[in-house]
Design an enzyme around this catalytic site. Structure first.
Site, PDB file in Angstrom:
ATOM      1  N   CYS A 145       0.810  -1.229   0.000  1.00  0.00           N
ATOM      2  CA  CYS A 145       0.000   0.000   0.000  1.00  0.00           C
ATOM      3  C   CYS A 145       0.840   1.276   0.000  1.00  0.00           C
ATOM      4  CB  CYS A 145      -0.921   0.020   1.209  1.00  0.00           C
ATOM      5  SG  CYS A 145      -1.936  -1.444   1.295  1.00  0.00           S
ATOM      6  N   HIS A 174      -3.801   6.906   2.923  1.00  0.00           N
ATOM      7  CA  HIS A 174      -4.087   5.626   2.266  1.00  0.00           C
ATOM      8  C   HIS A 174      -5.511   5.216   2.659  1.00  0.00           C
ATOM      9  CE1 HIS A 174      -4.146   1.586   1.028  1.00  0.00           C
ATOM     10  NE2 HIS A 174      -3.894   1.055   2.211  1.00  0.00           N
ATOM     11  N   ASN A 201     -10.072  -0.691  -0.376  1.00  0.00           N
ATOM     12  CA  ASN A 201      -8.625  -0.514  -0.283  1.00  0.00           C
ATOM     13  C   ASN A 201      -7.988  -0.997  -1.590  1.00  0.00           C
ATOM     14  OD1 ASN A 201      -5.907  -0.735   0.266  1.00  0.00           O
ATOM     15  ND2 ASN A 201      -6.174  -1.703   2.275  1.00  0.00           N
TER      16      ASN A 201
HETATM   17  O1  UT7 Z   1      -3.870  -1.636   3.249  1.00  0.00           O
HETATM   18  C1  UT7 Z   1      -3.151  -2.280   4.257  1.00  0.00           C
HETATM   19  C2  UT7 Z   1      -3.586  -1.759   5.526  1.00  0.00           C
HETATM   20  N1  UT7 Z   1      -4.742  -2.490   5.979  1.00  0.00           N
HETATM   21  C3  UT7 Z   1      -5.481  -1.978   6.927  1.00  0.00           C
HETATM   22  O2  UT7 Z   1      -5.229  -0.884   7.358  1.00  0.00           O
HETATM   23  C4  UT7 Z   1      -6.573  -2.834   7.531  1.00  0.00           C
HETATM   24  C5  UT7 Z   1      -6.555  -2.693   9.012  1.00  0.00           C
HETATM   25  N2  UT7 Z   1      -7.571  -3.412   9.719  1.00  0.00           N
HETATM   26  C6  UT7 Z   1      -8.904  -3.182   9.584  1.00  0.00           C
HETATM   27  O3  UT7 Z   1      -9.305  -2.383   8.767  1.00  0.00           O
HETATM   28  C7  UT7 Z   1      -9.850  -3.836  10.540  1.00  0.00           C
HETATM   29  O4  UT7 Z   1      -9.102  -4.551  11.504  1.00  0.00           O
HETATM   30  C8  UT7 Z   1     -10.866  -4.796   9.868  1.00  0.00           C
HETATM   31  C9  UT7 Z   1     -11.877  -3.988   9.065  1.00  0.00           C
HETATM   32  C10 UT7 Z   1     -10.118  -5.779   9.004  1.00  0.00           C
HETATM   33  C11 UT7 Z   1     -11.641  -5.571  10.939  1.00  0.00           C
HETATM   34  O5  UT7 Z   1     -12.251  -4.677  11.845  1.00  0.00           O
HETATM   35  P1  UT7 Z   1     -12.136  -4.939  13.411  1.00  0.00           P
HETATM   36  O6  UT7 Z   1     -12.977  -3.964  14.085  1.00  0.00           O
HETATM   37  O7  UT7 Z   1     -10.674  -4.956  13.742  1.00  0.00           O
HETATM   38  O8  UT7 Z   1     -12.802  -6.376  13.557  1.00  0.00           O
HETATM   39  P2  UT7 Z   1     -12.187  -7.651  14.229  1.00  0.00           P
HETATM   40  O9  UT7 Z   1     -11.120  -8.229  13.362  1.00  0.00           O
HETATM   41  O10 UT7 Z   1     -11.849  -7.320  15.634  1.00  0.00           O
HETATM   42  O11 UT7 Z   1     -13.441  -8.631  14.200  1.00  0.00           O
HETATM   43  C12 UT7 Z   1     -14.604  -8.348  14.965  1.00  0.00           C
HETATM   44  C13 UT7 Z   1     -15.602  -9.449  14.695  1.00  0.00           C
HETATM   45  C14 UT7 Z   1     -14.991 -10.847  14.775  1.00  0.00           C
HETATM   46  O12 UT7 Z   1     -15.957 -11.699  15.376  1.00  0.00           O
HETATM   47  P3  UT7 Z   1     -15.823 -12.111  16.906  1.00  0.00           P
HETATM   48  O13 UT7 Z   1     -14.486 -12.795  17.003  1.00  0.00           O
HETATM   49  O14 UT7 Z   1     -15.865 -10.825  17.670  1.00  0.00           O
HETATM   50  O15 UT7 Z   1     -17.005 -13.012  17.098  1.00  0.00           O
HETATM   51  C15 UT7 Z   1     -14.805 -11.240  13.319  1.00  0.00           C
HETATM   52  O16 UT7 Z   1     -14.875 -12.639  13.122  1.00  0.00           O
HETATM   53  O17 UT7 Z   1     -16.110  -9.322  13.355  1.00  0.00           O
HETATM   54  C16 UT7 Z   1     -15.977 -10.567  12.679  1.00  0.00           C
HETATM   55  N3  UT7 Z   1     -15.768 -10.312  11.254  1.00  0.00           N
HETATM   56  C17 UT7 Z   1     -16.756 -10.085  10.388  1.00  0.00           C
HETATM   57  N4  UT7 Z   1     -18.102 -10.048  10.560  1.00  0.00           N
HETATM   58  C18 UT7 Z   1     -18.847  -9.776   9.474  1.00  0.00           C
HETATM   59  C19 UT7 Z   1     -14.594 -10.225  10.583  1.00  0.00           C
HETATM   60  N5  UT7 Z   1     -14.807  -9.949   9.279  1.00  0.00           N
HETATM   61  C20 UT7 Z   1     -16.158  -9.859   9.149  1.00  0.00           C
HETATM   62  C21 UT7 Z   1     -17.007  -9.585   8.059  1.00  0.00           C
HETATM   63  N6  UT7 Z   1     -18.338  -9.548   8.271  1.00  0.00           N
HETATM   64  N7  UT7 Z   1     -16.519  -9.331   6.835  1.00  0.00           N
END
Ligand code: UT7
Length: 352
Positions: A114, A254, A284
């Protein structure tokens, strides 16, 4: 020696026609429009058609940028393509792009994920500042949809395809890049990887069975890294250019996640009105995200002559790359093709 600045004198973007909405994704994986919007700010993304490749998208954006800069491909001294989703490992997609454009100059790739476009901008700036090259085409492009596991909701909802390009030429007046901050925390690289297919883990049935031919991301760790590095790197480029936060006219971060950007901007009390966001439309797009956003900011009239623009990126590596730019052209010349005809491209005036 005369001090040379590196101004952006052409710009263009390409995004594929096909739109994949969050509602479409609801039918593919266990997710919802609400979850994706709330956690990332993304509503839809573009997906390349079967007949498209990284090179074809790069060339489409590049042609626009050359048009705006009023240059022919044969005028170019260098092509840099920033991408982590090339057509092939070998040859580098930069050479494919060079051939498709009909350019005759050297070409190479930058593959820092990125941050690739901003790493590329800083690299181009060095060639311009030393007088080695006068006309550089820089493209940030990703066809990331072919490297996603469409059954993995952790990643497939976040990314999209696209390309953005700029032409960089010398200027005697203070323009373009005037400070930068580059960094890499390689010990954190395992949080964002595509493990299969390289020399450490050559492509095999086993690699495919384990899904290591797809992008993997530990979202939470990358989120923490990005929220820390965005304000820190912005401060670094401000300090180097002796500017205050209030003097920044536009921040183009970004476009990974609206929450990361929002948290980072709040943490330093930066005016959210001065932040450019378009990730709701494209998701992204990795190395393409900042150049696509820059082009849209120009087209929407958000960029004026002499504006101080901060580009801040973070991603795989884990790396970061930021640049403070001073814009060099007036806003009435900034709408669409051919604009550069009325715009001073200063390459001719430079005596080296
Ligand atoms: O370009 C490179 C740079 N990349 C980034 O900057 C990405 C950085 N990270 C993020 O943007 C975020 O961490 C995400 C959008 C990927 C995830 O958001 P989050 O608030 O960190 O969610 P999480 O990973 O803590 O997951 C929360 C819950 C989990 O369920 P449990 O364990 O709490 O039951 C996940 O399994 O959300 C669940 N989950 C989803 N639910 C519905 C994960 N992906 C999804 C989904 N739809 N697509």
């Amino acid at each position: 020696m005369t001090q040379l600045y590196s101004q952006i004198s052409g710009w263009g973007k390409y995004v594929p026609e096909k739109i994949l909405t969050n509602y479409d994704l609801e039918k593919m994986v266990d997710t919802s429009h609400e979850w994706i919007m709330q956690r990332s700010g993304i509503a839809e993304r573009r997906i390349a058609g079967e007949d498209e490749t990284t090179a074809t998208m790069a060339v489409a954006a590049a042609r626009q940028a050359l048009d705006v800069a009023n240059l022919a491909p044969t005028d170019l001294d260098l092509i840099i393509v920033s991408t982590s989703s090339p057509d092939y490992f070998v040859p580098a997609v930069s050479s494919t792009v060079q051939a498709m454009l009909g350019a005759t100059c050297p070409a190479f790739i930058i593959a820092t994920g990125c941050t690739g476009f901003v790493y590329g901008l800083v690299t181009a700036h060095q060639f311009i500042a030393t007088g080695a090259f006068k006309r550089i085409l820089l493209i940030g492009v990703e066809l990331i949809s072919r490297f996603l596991n469409w059954e993995d909701r952790d990643t497939c909802v976040l990314f999209g395809d696209g390309a953005g390009a700029v032409v960089i030429t010398p200027s005697l007046a203070p323009r373009g890049v005037f400070s930068f901050d580059l960094g890499s925390n390689g010990d954190q690289g395992h949080h964002l990887t595509l493990k299969g297919g390289g020399s450490a883990n050559p492509m095999s049935y086993d690699v495919i069975d384990k899904g290591e031919n797809y992008l993997y991301m530990n979202g939470r760790e990358v989120f923490k890294f990005a929220s820390r590095v965005l304000p820190r790197s912005l401060r670094a480029i401000l300090e180097q250019s002796d500017l205050s936060l209030q003097e920044v006219d536009l921040l183009i971060p970004h476009q990974a996640n609206a929450r990361i950007i929002d948290m980072a901007v709040r943490s330093i009390n930066f005016d959210p009105q001065k932040v450019f966001l378009n990730l709701h439309k494209y998701g992204n797009t990795s190395a393409a995200s900042i150049p696509i956003a820059l082009v849209e900011a120009i087209q929407e009239g958000r960029v004026k002559a002499d504006d101080k623009i901060a580009l801040v990126s973070f991603g795989a590596g884990l790396t970061w790359a930021s640049v403070m730019l001073q814009w060099g052209v007036s806003s009435q010349n900034l709408n669409g093709h051919g604009a550069a005809a009325a715009m001073p491209v200063q390459a001719e005036k430079v005596v080296i």
